[in-house]
Design an enzyme around this catalytic site. Structure first.
Site, PDB file in Angstrom:
ATOM      1  N   GLU A 163     -11.111   0.505  -3.688  1.00 47.75           N
ATOM      2  CA  GLU A 163     -10.262   0.893  -2.542  1.00 47.75           C
ATOM      3  C   GLU A 163      -9.320   2.014  -2.948  1.00 47.75           C
ATOM      4  OE1 GLU A 163      -9.674  -3.538  -0.594  1.00 47.75           O
ATOM      5  OE2 GLU A 163      -8.310  -2.898  -2.143  1.00 47.75           O
ATOM      6  N   ASP A 170       0.812  -1.217   0.000  1.00 46.66           N
ATOM      7  CA  ASP A 170       0.000   0.000   0.000  1.00 46.66           C
ATOM      8  C   ASP A 170       0.846   1.269   0.000  1.00 46.66           C
ATOM      9  OD1 ASP A 170      -2.308  -1.669   0.269  1.00 46.66           O
ATOM     10  OD2 ASP A 170      -1.957  -1.789   2.421  1.00 46.66           O
TER      11      ASP A 170
HETATM   12  C1  6LW Z   1      -5.675  -2.060   1.956  1.00 47.26           C
HETATM   13  C2  6LW Z   1      -6.417  -2.101   0.700  1.00 47.26           C
HETATM   14  C3  6LW Z   1      -5.725  -3.167   0.080  1.00 47.26           C
HETATM   15  O1  6LW Z   1      -6.140  -1.236   2.939  1.00 47.26           O
HETATM   16  O2  6LW Z   1      -5.462  -4.093   0.999  1.00 47.26           O
HETATM   17  O3  6LW Z   1      -4.502  -3.727  -1.769  1.00 47.26           O
HETATM   18  C4  6LW Z   1      -5.743  -3.522   2.249  1.00 47.26           C
HETATM   19  N1  6LW Z   1      -5.314  -3.061  -1.111  1.00 47.26           N
HETATM   20  O4  6LW Z   1      -6.346  -0.975  -0.083  1.00 47.26           O
HETATM   21  C5  6LW Z   1      -4.730  -3.946   3.230  1.00 47.26           C
HETATM   22  O5  6LW Z   1      -3.440  -3.741   2.721  1.00 47.26           O
END
Ligand code: 6LW
Length: 507
Positions: free
Chosen positions: A174, A14
């Site tokens: 996300e 991230d």
């Molecule tokens: C993070 C989300 C994700 O908060 O995995 O790959 C979660 N994306 O954006 C945990 O890393």
């Protein structure tokens, strides 16, 4: 120049990046590990060095007995009017909050909480306003990016949380990041979930709250269509943009290096990749090589910097407090760790590494597949050794045990519901020095002990059982030294000296 990805190797997921005072700063998520949210600095985007952590005090984040892969989720770092802000989620408690500092090399503030749900919070500053974004679900239960304005001094919400974009239709919308380039506001996100279907998408609009029109060729970057025989780099997603001093734009994103071909898996966690961005005349951007990420890519990086690539080896000379890669689990007790000449002395407690708790445990992320570890151990503890650790239910341990007046070196494999000593050897002479030796390649770990002049092979174990595909969760393998005692407040210690852990990209 030719850039070799990943640019930061091992479990550093991230990534979020900002530019300040002529340098670049990057942060990554850290989950149940402490200190939390590592900070890296670079002056050329390619070569990075760790300069600290945002969370260095338990008062900033509650990790007490939290679940593995809970705790600190994706952070975003931004620099605004002389202050760095790092905003993240404590996923175990469903809380979004930020900390700040004016000195990136110093301590960060206590947390300021924001009353908006979801994960992956981020900030965007403009005209005296601070916009706060995170993901969530709309009334129809579909993923959606929410935004509110906040008072950056107090975290107080100044507007309702409004839905601003639903993404391009992929699941798990996300990592919303908002930017302004020229007249347009760009909202970039990840979709597909952080596994093999991961992707980066974006939309643009003429205000910071939309409406946003999606890029017609979304996903702008994904490796989801490159099977294992076409690319070992998978899971590309969760990106952040940065512009260099020459006006070139780059993306940092996460991805992972797959091991195994027909049963693909990854155990080094999600790592940081650098991807070149190309602007089109119509104000949309493309990225990567036809929207994919390769291990080696030509990029327009003009650097006169002498900063060199990160060295992932670990040795006794890097053992001290100034080695920033050390991590502990959850809320460690500092008095159980003492850096000594040529090594470290651990005081055991009755908490074991099978517990969702805080054992005496100090580790460094495995950054390469090919590694070679050697460490001398001198222990009177019930159990102390080196572990390759994914979580409390998935770890391989090579340890010295002292029980019933017998000293042994044992190899124990913990894979889900199976937790078994698979081999052990008795140490007869008190005088013999004991060296633990563990060798890894992409497929296996091999465990040895050296007792006096004799090398004993205790067995091997497959890397795939420590992988994210087997263990689940969001972390990667950490190599740690640990100690467990037979009772509370015992005088049971383990000294680890002459540590040497070579980590190599290729054999
Ligand atoms: C993070 C989300 C994700 O908060 O995995 O790959 C979660 N994306 O954006 C945990 O890393």
């Amino acid at each position: 120049m030719l850039v070799n990805n990943p640019i930061i190797r091992g479990f550093y997921p991230d990534p979020s990046i900002c530019k300040a005072n002529g340098k670049y700063y990057m942060v990554c998520s850290s989950f149940q590990f402490f200190p939390g949210v590592p900070i890296f600095e670079s002056d050329n985007l390619v070569h990075w060095k760790q300069i600290g952590h945002c969370f260095t005090r338990n008062s900033q984040v509650n990790l007490h007995k939290i679940n593995s892969s809970g705790g600190v989720f994706a952070p975003t770092i931004r620099f605004h009017e002389g202050t760095f802000y790092m905003v993240t989620t404590n996923d175990t408690y469903h809380k979004n909050f930020y900390v700040s500092t004016t000195d990136i090399y110093g301590e960060w503030s206590e947390p300021i909480f924001v009353d908006q749900g979801g994960i992956d919070p981020s900030l965007f500053f403009e005209n005296g306003k601070a916009y706060f974004m995170s993901n969530g679900s709309d009334d129809d239960g579909k993923g959606c990016i929410f935004q509110c304005e906040i008072d950056i001094k107090t975290g107080e919400r100044l507007t309702d949380s409004r839905p601003i974009w639903k993404g391009s239709g992929g699941r798990y919308l996300e990592s919303p990041h908002l930017y302004r380039f020229g007249e347009w506001y760009y909202l970039m996100a990840a979709e597909g979930g952080t596994e093999y279907g991961h992707m980066i998408t974006y939309a643009r609009g003429t205000t910071p709250y939309g409406p946003f029109t999606p890029y017609e060729n979304n996903p702008v970057v994904t490796n989801r269509n490159l099977g294992g025989h076409q690319s070992v780099i998978q899971g590309i997603g969760h990106a952040d943009l940065v512009e260099d001093e020459y006006g070139n734009t780059f993306m940092v994103c996460l991805g992972f290096r797959q091991a195994g071909m027909w049963v693909p898996y990854h155990h080094l966690g999600r790592e940081v990749f650098l991807v070149p961005v190309k602007w089109r005349d119509d104000g949309w951007f493309e990225a990567g090589i036809n929207g994919t990420v390769e291990q080696v890519m030509e990029m327009d990086i003009k650097t006169t910097s002498a900063q060199s690539a990160m060295n992932y080896n670990v040795s006794s000379s890097t053992l001290g407090d100034n080695e920033l890669r050390w991590v502990y689990l959850r809320d460690p007790k500092k008095e159980n760790y003492e850096f000594i000449e040529d090594g470290i002395r651990l005081k055991g407690t009755t908490v074991s590494i099978n517990d969702r708790d805080t054992p005496t445990f100090i580790g460094i992320r495995q950054s390469e597949f090919y590694t070679n570890l050697k460490v001398n151990i001198n222990s009177n503890a019930k159990e102390a050794g080196a572990t390759f650790y994914m979580d409390e239910n998935h770890h391989y341990d090579l340890a010295v045990t002292n029980e019933n007046n017998e000293r042994k070196v044992m190899l124990r494999l913990c894979i889900g519901d199976i937790n078994a000593i698979v081999n052990q050897t008795r140490i007869i002479s008190e005088d013999d020095s004991i060296v633990l030796k563990i060798v890894s390649d992409p497929i296996n770990y091999y465990f040895y002990c050296l007792v006096g002049n004799e090398e004993i092979f205790l067995g091997s174990a497959q890397a795939k059982y420590l992988s994210s595909e087997v263990a689940g969760g969001f972390t990667g393998v950490v190599m740690a030294m640990y100690a467990v005692s037979s009772k509370e407040d015992s005088k049971e210690y383990a000294e680890f000296t002459k540590l040497n852990w070579d980590q190599k990209e290729n054999q």
